[in-house]
Write an enzyme that holds these catalytic residues in place. Sequence first.
Site, PDB file in Angstrom:
ATOM      1  N   GLN A 182      63.495  15.548  54.369  1.00  0.00           N
ATOM      2  CA  GLN A 182      62.252  14.855  53.989  1.00  0.00           C
ATOM      3  C   GLN A 182      62.612  13.729  53.025  1.00  0.00           C
ATOM      4  O   GLN A 182      63.195  13.984  51.966  1.00  0.00           O
ATOM      5  CB  GLN A 182      61.292  15.836  53.315  1.00  0.00           C
ATOM      6  CG  GLN A 182      59.970  15.176  52.903  1.00  0.00           C
ATOM      7  CD  GLN A 182      59.035  16.147  52.189  1.00  0.00           C
ATOM      8  OE1 GLN A 182      59.370  17.317  51.963  1.00  0.00           O
ATOM      9  NE2 GLN A 182      57.863  15.650  51.824  1.00  0.00           N
TER      10      GLN A 182
ATOM     11  N   ASP B 167      54.806   4.410  62.210  1.00  0.00           N
ATOM     12  CA  ASP B 167      56.031   4.460  61.414  1.00  0.00           C
ATOM     13  C   ASP B 167      56.709   3.094  61.436  1.00  0.00           C
ATOM     14  O   ASP B 167      56.724   2.404  62.443  1.00  0.00           O
ATOM     15  CB  ASP B 167      56.970   5.544  61.969  1.00  0.00           C
ATOM     16  CG  ASP B 167      58.034   5.954  60.966  1.00  0.00           C
ATOM     17  OD1 ASP B 167      57.958   7.076  60.445  1.00  0.00           O
ATOM     18  OD2 ASP B 167      58.943   5.140  60.684  1.00  0.00           O
TER      19      ASP B 167
ATOM     20  N   HIS C 280      53.589  14.716  55.379  1.00  0.00           N
ATOM     21  CA  HIS C 280      53.289  13.924  56.573  1.00  0.00           C
ATOM     22  C   HIS C 280      53.805  14.626  57.815  1.00  0.00           C
ATOM     23  O   HIS C 280      54.809  15.343  57.771  1.00  0.00           O
ATOM     24  CB  HIS C 280      53.876  12.510  56.471  1.00  0.00           C
ATOM     25  CG  HIS C 280      55.351  12.473  56.191  1.00  0.00           C
ATOM     26  ND1 HIS C 280      55.862  12.648  54.932  1.00  0.00           N
ATOM     27  CD2 HIS C 280      56.415  12.309  57.005  1.00  0.00           C
ATOM     28  CE1 HIS C 280      57.184  12.578  54.980  1.00  0.00           C
ATOM     29  NE2 HIS C 280      57.551  12.379  56.224  1.00  0.00           N
TER      30      HIS C 280
ATOM     31  N   ASN D 161      59.156  17.343  58.354  1.00  0.00           N
ATOM     32  CA  ASN D 161      60.418  17.514  57.634  1.00  0.00           C
ATOM     33  C   ASN D 161      60.066  17.970  56.228  1.00  0.00           C
ATOM     34  O   ASN D 161      59.290  17.305  55.536  1.00  0.00           O
ATOM     35  CB  ASN D 161      61.189  16.189  57.586  1.00  0.00           C
ATOM     36  CG  ASN D 161      61.584  15.707  58.970  1.00  0.00           C
ATOM     37  OD1 ASN D 161      61.839  16.509  59.860  1.00  0.00           O
ATOM     38  ND2 ASN D 161      61.614  14.397  59.154  1.00  0.00           N
TER      39      ASN D 161
END
Length: 112
Positions: free
Chosen positions: A92, A29, A98, A85
């Site tokens: 999200q 990330d 994801h 999420n």
Amino acid sequence: MDCIFCMIANKEIPSKVAYEDDKILCFHDLEPQAPVHVLIIPKKHIASLDEVQEEDKELLGHIMMMVPKIAESLGLENGYRLVNNCGEDGFQTVKHLHFHLLGKRKMIWPPG
Ligand code: 5GP
Ligand code: ZN
């Protein structure tokens, strides 16, 4: 398609890859929320968990089966948290399915 994670999956946008096979990509990330924070995505564009179809069963199963292997490869022997999420209330922000895999710190519950 104007999807940032499709572009990452297609290597049009660079990412720090942690795991890859023909069906999925796992990359770090950009704004890590833990010492280890990677995202696991299907290479196929699926907007969210709400959009998963019957035909995606095997793909979803593959992602779940890979989670412990990816976690082990990242040294998360003490545990980890897997997060999805979904939609507006789930916060999200990227509309390509994801799973966040976070570890190397003690998580708290409930999440924010
Ligand atoms: P969401 O809020 O949709 O569950 O999570 C999206 C995640 O994608 C966020 O944690 C955000 O930091 C990450 N992200 C957004 N754009 C990029 C990018 O271009 N590269 C990487 N590596 N991560 C990104
Ligand atoms: Zn996409």
